[in-house]
Structures are given as C-alpha cells and as structure tokens.
Design an enzyme around this catalytic site. Structure first.
Site, PDB file in Angstrom:
ATOM      1  N   LEU A 100       0.877  -1.192   0.000  1.00 53.25           N
ATOM      2  CA  LEU A 100       0.000   0.000   0.000  1.00 53.25           C
ATOM      3  C   LEU A 100       0.896   1.218   0.000  1.00 53.25           C
ATOM      4  O   LEU A 100       1.915   1.223   0.691  1.00 53.25           O
ATOM      5  CB  LEU A 100      -0.873  -0.053   1.247  1.00 53.25           C
ATOM      6  CG  LEU A 100      -1.609   1.192   1.785  1.00 53.25           C
ATOM      7  CD1 LEU A 100      -2.792   0.754   2.648  1.00 53.25           C
ATOM      8  CD2 LEU A 100      -0.718   2.140   2.573  1.00 53.25           C
ATOM      9  N   ASN A 101       0.534   2.259  -0.785  1.00 54.15           N
ATOM     10  CA  ASN A 101       1.171   3.563  -0.528  1.00 54.15           C
ATOM     11  C   ASN A 101       0.140   4.677  -0.481  1.00 54.15           C
ATOM     12  O   ASN A 101      -0.787   4.560   0.347  1.00 54.15           O
ATOM     13  CB  ASN A 101       2.414   3.823  -1.381  1.00 54.15           C
ATOM     14  CG  ASN A 101       2.275   3.755  -2.869  1.00 54.15           C
ATOM     15  OD1 ASN A 101       1.886   2.739  -3.432  1.00 54.15           O
ATOM     16  ND2 ASN A 101       2.601   4.816  -3.548  1.00 54.15           N
ATOM     17  N   ASP A 102       0.238   5.706  -1.264  1.00 46.41           N
ATOM     18  CA  ASP A 102      -0.554   6.923  -1.041  1.00 46.41           C
ATOM     19  C   ASP A 102      -2.069   6.711  -0.916  1.00 46.41           C
ATOM     20  O   ASP A 102      -2.644   5.943  -1.685  1.00 46.41           O
ATOM     21  CB  ASP A 102      -0.401   7.896  -2.211  1.00 46.41           C
ATOM     22  CG  ASP A 102       1.015   8.069  -2.681  1.00 46.41           C
ATOM     23  OD1 ASP A 102       1.927   7.522  -2.056  1.00 46.41           O
ATOM     24  OD2 ASP A 102       1.195   8.746  -3.702  1.00 46.41           O
ATOM     25  N   GLU A 133       5.932  15.755  -4.737  1.00 45.94           N
ATOM     26  CA  GLU A 133       4.885  14.770  -4.991  1.00 45.94           C
ATOM     27  C   GLU A 133       3.617  15.178  -4.242  1.00 45.94           C
ATOM     28  O   GLU A 133       3.667  15.884  -3.231  1.00 45.94           O
ATOM     29  CB  GLU A 133       5.345  13.375  -4.548  1.00 45.94           C
ATOM     30  CG  GLU A 133       6.514  12.868  -5.393  1.00 45.94           C
ATOM     31  CD  GLU A 133       6.828  11.383  -5.194  1.00 45.94           C
ATOM     32  OE1 GLU A 133       6.961  10.661  -6.189  1.00 45.94           O
ATOM     33  OE2 GLU A 133       6.952  10.955  -4.033  1.00 45.94           O
ATOM     34  N   SER A 147      -1.253   8.142  -8.349  1.00 42.92           N
ATOM     35  CA  SER A 147      -2.085   8.900  -7.411  1.00 42.92           C
ATOM     36  C   SER A 147      -2.939   9.978  -8.055  1.00 42.92           C
ATOM     37  O   SER A 147      -2.585  10.546  -9.090  1.00 42.92           O
ATOM     38  CB  SER A 147      -1.208   9.525  -6.333  1.00 42.92           C
ATOM     39  OG  SER A 147      -0.802   8.515  -5.462  1.00 42.92           O
ATOM     40  N   ARG A 164       2.935  14.424 -11.913  1.00 45.97           N
ATOM     41  CA  ARG A 164       1.873  13.514 -11.457  1.00 45.97           C
ATOM     42  C   ARG A 164       1.119  14.012 -10.225  1.00 45.97           C
ATOM     43  O   ARG A 164       1.468  15.015  -9.632  1.00 45.97           O
ATOM     44  CB  ARG A 164       2.485  12.146 -11.156  1.00 45.97           C
ATOM     45  CG  ARG A 164       3.639  12.185 -10.157  1.00 45.97           C
ATOM     46  CD  ARG A 164       4.185  10.782  -9.880  1.00 45.97           C
ATOM     47  NE  ARG A 164       5.393  10.829  -9.079  1.00 45.97           N
ATOM     48  CZ  ARG A 164       6.621  10.762  -9.562  1.00 45.97           C
ATOM     49  NH1 ARG A 164       6.853  10.626 -10.856  1.00 45.97           N
ATOM     50  NH2 ARG A 164       7.667  10.835  -8.746  1.00 45.97           N
ATOM     51  N   ASP A 165       0.100  13.229  -9.863  1.00 45.56           N
ATOM     52  CA  ASP A 165      -0.673  13.370  -8.622  1.00 45.56           C
ATOM     53  C   ASP A 165      -1.613  14.579  -8.609  1.00 45.56           C
ATOM     54  O   ASP A 165      -1.557  15.426  -7.709  1.00 45.56           O
ATOM     55  CB  ASP A 165       0.260  13.431  -7.380  1.00 45.56           C
ATOM     56  CG  ASP A 165       1.312  12.343  -7.364  1.00 45.56           C
ATOM     57  OD1 ASP A 165       1.076  11.296  -7.999  1.00 45.56           O
ATOM     58  OD2 ASP A 165       2.380  12.543  -6.743  1.00 45.56           O
TER      59      ASP A 165
HETATM   60  C1  FRU Z   1       4.188   9.049  -3.903  1.00 54.36           C
HETATM   61  C2  FRU Z   1       4.127   8.487  -5.312  1.00 54.36           C
HETATM   62  C3  FRU Z   1       3.343   9.401  -6.229  1.00 54.36           C
HETATM   63  C4  FRU Z   1       2.891   8.458  -7.299  1.00 54.36           C
HETATM   64  C5  FRU Z   1       2.614   7.203  -6.515  1.00 54.36           C
HETATM   65  C6  FRU Z   1       2.903   5.936  -7.254  1.00 54.36           C
HETATM   66  O1  FRU Z   1       4.437   8.072  -2.950  1.00 54.36           O
HETATM   67  O2  FRU Z   1       5.425   8.272  -5.805  1.00 54.36           O
HETATM   68  O3  FRU Z   1       4.073  10.506  -6.690  1.00 54.36           O
HETATM   69  O4  FRU Z   1       1.750   8.914  -7.973  1.00 54.36           O
HETATM   70  O5  FRU Z   1       3.413   7.273  -5.365  1.00 54.36           O
HETATM   71  O6  FRU Z   1       2.494   4.832  -6.509  1.00 54.36           O
END
Ligand code: FRU
Length: 491
Positions: free
Chosen positions: A45-47, A222, A107, A167-168
């Site tokens: 899991l991340n963001d 980010e 993200s 991104r994001d």
């Molecule tokens: C931040 C990130 C974002 C990207 C996502 C990819 O942790 O690197 O910049 O969209 O994670 O999983």
C-alpha cells in the site's frame, strides 16, 4: 527477494497459479498485522487517493501493488465508510493496463459533480525504451458504484520546461471553474507544483506554475494538495531532496505545508510563510485531504516512505494508512486532531491512574496492551524528564519523552524491536516549551501515532516489537512529575 521488472509490472490476472494464495498465507502468519488501521490484503500500500464523500459515504482509495512489496504495477484499491472508522473493502477501484496507464494507475483525487464522482489520476506509461509518459486520466463513479475509465486521458502531454516526473493531480472547485495542482519537476531538476483549469472536467488548460517563494526546494514535489482554511491558503506537498537541518528533514523524503493568503488563481501567486513538516515521526508521507459534509478538513496519509525496506516485506505485505485527522488553523500553524469518531473504537473497559513520580519508573494495573488509546496529561514539577515506555518488555521499548533541560519532545525507536531504516537515525525530536503536556497515543500492533497537546505536534511511526512486548511504564528522571492517564483497549 527483489522482483525483476517483468515480475513487478504484472497485472493481477498474470499471477502464477497459487501465487496469491501463498502471499495470503504469509500475510496471515505475520504477527505485525494491524487491528484498526487500513492495510493491504497482500502486497504494498502507498498513497491515499480519491478521498471524498459521495452518496452518503466516505470513499478512500489507496495505491496498491497486489503481488509483492516492491513498487510495481499500481492499482487503486477502494474502501467505503459511514463514519471514517469502520472501512468496508470495495475491491479494485481503478485497474491499470490501458495505453495511458500501462504501468500503473498512479495517485490522484476525487470530486463530486452533478451526481457523479470524478477521479483524476496519473496514468503511468512506459515505452519500449522504458521512457516514462505521464498522462492525467479520468475515471467516473456513478450512483450504482460503477467506476468507468474514460477512453482517453484529459491531459496527454507534459508542458515545456518539465520532466516526466509530472503527477498526482488534486482537484477542487471554485465558482464555475475546476482546478487541479500537479506535482512536477522542472528541467533544471527542481520541484514545483503547476496549476490547470477546466470548466467541464474534460478540457484542461495549463495555467502555469504556482508562484511560491520556494524556487529551489528539493528535486521533486509529490502529491500537492491546495485548500483554504479560515480564509488562509494552504499548500501541502511532499518534497524530495531536502537536506536535514537541526531537528528537521531526517526522513528519506518530507511532507509538509506552507500557509499564506489564498491562492490567486489568475496570477497563480501564493504568498506564504515558512515550510513546516506535518509530522515529527519516522513514517509519514503523501497526505491527502478532503472536506466532509460538516465542513471539516480531514487528512489521511501513508504511514510509510518510498525506497525503504520494512520488516513485513518477507511476509508479503507492507504499510498502512494513518488514522484520519482533522486539520484546523492556529497561530499560523496547522493543528492535527484525531477525529472524535475514533472514540467508537473504545471498548467498555477503561483504566485510569493518577500519580506523582519522583525519580522513578512505574507500571499500573490495566496499563498493558498492543492495540489501545492512551491519554496522559503531565505537569513537570521538578523532573528533568518525563516519559512513557510502551510496547515494552525486558529487552524492548518505544519511548516518548519530554526533556525539560533540552526542551525537546523525543521519540526513540532504537529499542522498539525489529529495526527499520536505521541509517536515517532512530530518534526524532522537536522543540517544546510547555510544562503541561498532553500525550494522546494510538498504539496498534505495529504503529504509534502520538498527538501532543491536541495536535500541536504529531509523531507518526511504524514499530515492529515482539507480540509479547506489551508493558507500559511511566517515568520521571531527577525530580517530580504529576500525571494522570486513561487507557482504552481496542481489542
Ligand atoms: C508518492 C508516489 C506518487 C505516485 C505514486 C505511485 O508516494 O510516488 O508521486 O503517484 O506514489 O504509486
């Protein structure tokens, strides 16, 4: 074991027979699974993504790589909740695999418009030469909960002057216009955020860069998030490449904010004060906020960091999200408070103690556990140090303490159990100058979130103790301290 590129960029359907079952078995055997935090069924899991309220429910997604603990092919995993505390899994929200997100649905954020939930996210695509092509893509959830990706991206190019680290998108609406900020890297390898505008969520106009006072502040920003709170403009972002200085910036990457006047969307000027880190702990990154029906600004973050190995990796899963926190503004700083709904986690049993410690360490009836909430208020009389050791045994302990001589709050995880990212240090601290201290801890099987004086400071960290390290000790050094504490078990 590290995966090869081919293994990392597989879709879930491409898993080997039995691969997921074997991951699930490893996960099940892990004694660091959390009790009340959002964690992945398997994999990484991340963001937090797409945090929103739609059709009477909170929606929260997270970046998910199902097949391992590397950063591989990312999905959006979907959760729903009525109260921000109990989350029901709704399975895969957005699956990658189209030409514009062939290497991950990265993200993004969500916004309700005319009865539908619009999700703007970054499609991560790579060509045969492994060159990255970021696209900003739309997926829409309808009243029946069906999510459909649009056939083509809404932003297909990176404007002149920026690299493929682009991104994001974070959406918001102002009057008849929609805006989004996107995290970017300039071709001179410094980080920034850019602004786009749209009137229909379909056609997006590149407005330009946000003009902040942070011209050269890390090499990439980010997950930017812009919002207004009490008539102030707040930009939250996660800059990479800041140098440690004093007590600041000791994690591999940072997450923080600037506050100022509201963003002028015409000139894109954001006049603001200093950058503040959001959290004082070891594991906090890529936060995302939403405004809820009561008008509260609520934030959730990834309780982990990129490019760091974690002790659960061999067990086939990694990371969790933080608890939701309400953000408020106080004297030019953000306060973060655990949302009141979290009190529903408390079981009937309540343990209380009030005592005066004199150069000693003590334990109390009922004060043990591995998943609980603890509130401790202390007045330092003559003591030089007051602190709490928790998840403790003869050989392990995690320590939060106030040192009245150095005037620092200190979190020490050097004896917390299985070590993590030790090359970045095992102690985090910040300045503090009040003799009345309220420490509000949420301890889970492998994490702790400590809110100090109702969110003036927060320490968020993963810890990996032995399951039997469940003691809690209160201590005062070289003098007297008066404290009271109350604890609720969550198991
Ligand atoms: C931040 C990130 C974002 C990207 C996502 C990819 O942790 O690197 O910049 O969209 O994670 O999983």
């Amino acid at each position: 074991m590290k995966m090869t590129r081919e293994q990392k960029y597989r879709m879930i359907e491409q898993a080997e027979p039995g691969e997921i079952a074997s991951l699930e078995e490893k996960v099940e055997q892990c004694h660091w699974r959390q009790v009340f935090h959002i964690q992945p069924p398997t994999g990484l899991l991340n963001d937090p993504n797409g945090f929103s309220y739609y059709q009477g429910e909170y929606h929260l997604f997270y970046q998910w790589f199902p097949l391992g603990t590397d950063h591989g092919m990312k999905y959006w995993y979907h959760l729903k909740s009525k109260d921000l505390v109990t989350w029901n899994s709704a399975g895969i929200g957005i699956a990658p695999g189209d030409y514009f997100d062939s290497h991950g649905a990265y993200s993004g954020s969500a916004l309700e418009h005319e009865g539908k939930l619009y999700m703007l996210y970054t499609g991560n695509a790579r060509d045969e030469d492994w060159i990255r092509h970021p696209y900003q893509c739309m997926a829409v959830m309808d009243e029946n909960g069906h999510i459909t990706k649009w056939e083509h991206p809404v932003i297909s190019n990176v404007p002149e002057g920026y690299t493929d680290h682009f991104r994001d998108p974070k959406l918001w609406k102002d009057g008849n216009s929609f805006y989004c900020v996107i995290g970017a890297q300039r071709t001179n390898l410094t980080g920034c955020a850019v602004l786009y505008r749209s009137t229909d969520l379909r056609t997006w106009q590149f407005e330009g860069e946000l003009c902040t006072g942070l011209e050269s502040f890390g090499y990439m920003w980010e997950c930017p998030d812009y919002f207004e709170l009490n008539e102030a403009g707040v930009l939250v972002f996660s800059p990479q490449g800041l140098e440690p200085s004093g007590d600041e910036n000791h994690n591999i990457y940072q997450s923080g904010y600037v506050i100022g006047k509201p963003l002028d969307t015409g000139t894109r000027r954001l006049e603001h004060g200093a950058f503040h880190e959001l959290d004082r702990g070891f594991d906090f990154y890529a936060p995302q906020t939403m405004i809820d029906p009561q008008g509260r600004r609520i934030m959730v973050a990834w309780m982990g960091l990129p490019d760091i190995e974690y002790p659960t990796d061999p067990n086939g899963w990694a990371h969790c999200l933080t608890l939701p926190r309400e953000l408020t503004l106080h004297e030019g700083k953000l306060l973060q408070r655990p949302i009141p709904e979290l009190t529903t986690l408390r079981r009937n049993r309540e343990d209380r103690v009030a005592d005066t410690l004199f150069s000693e360490s003590k334990t109390y009836e009922g004060f043990t556990g591995t998943a609980y909430e603890l509130i401790c208020e202390v007045d330092l009389l003559s003591a030089k140090v007051f602190g709490i050791e928790f998840r403790a045994s003869e050989t392990e302990k995690t320590v939060i303490k106030y040192n009245a001589v150095s005037r620092k709050l200190v979190l020490d995880r050097s004896q917390s159990g299985e070590p993590v990212a030790t090359s970045y240090g095992e102690v985090r601290q910040c300045s503090w100058d009040k003799d009345h201290i309220k420490l509000h801890l949420f301890v889970d099987t492998s994490s702790v979130e400590i809110f100090v004086n109702d969110g003036e400071e927060v320490f968020t960290s993963r810890i990996f103790p032995h399951p039997e390290s469940d003691e809690i000790r209160f201590f005062a050094d070289k003098g007297e301290a008066l404290f009271q504490a109350v604890k609720w078990d969550f198991t």
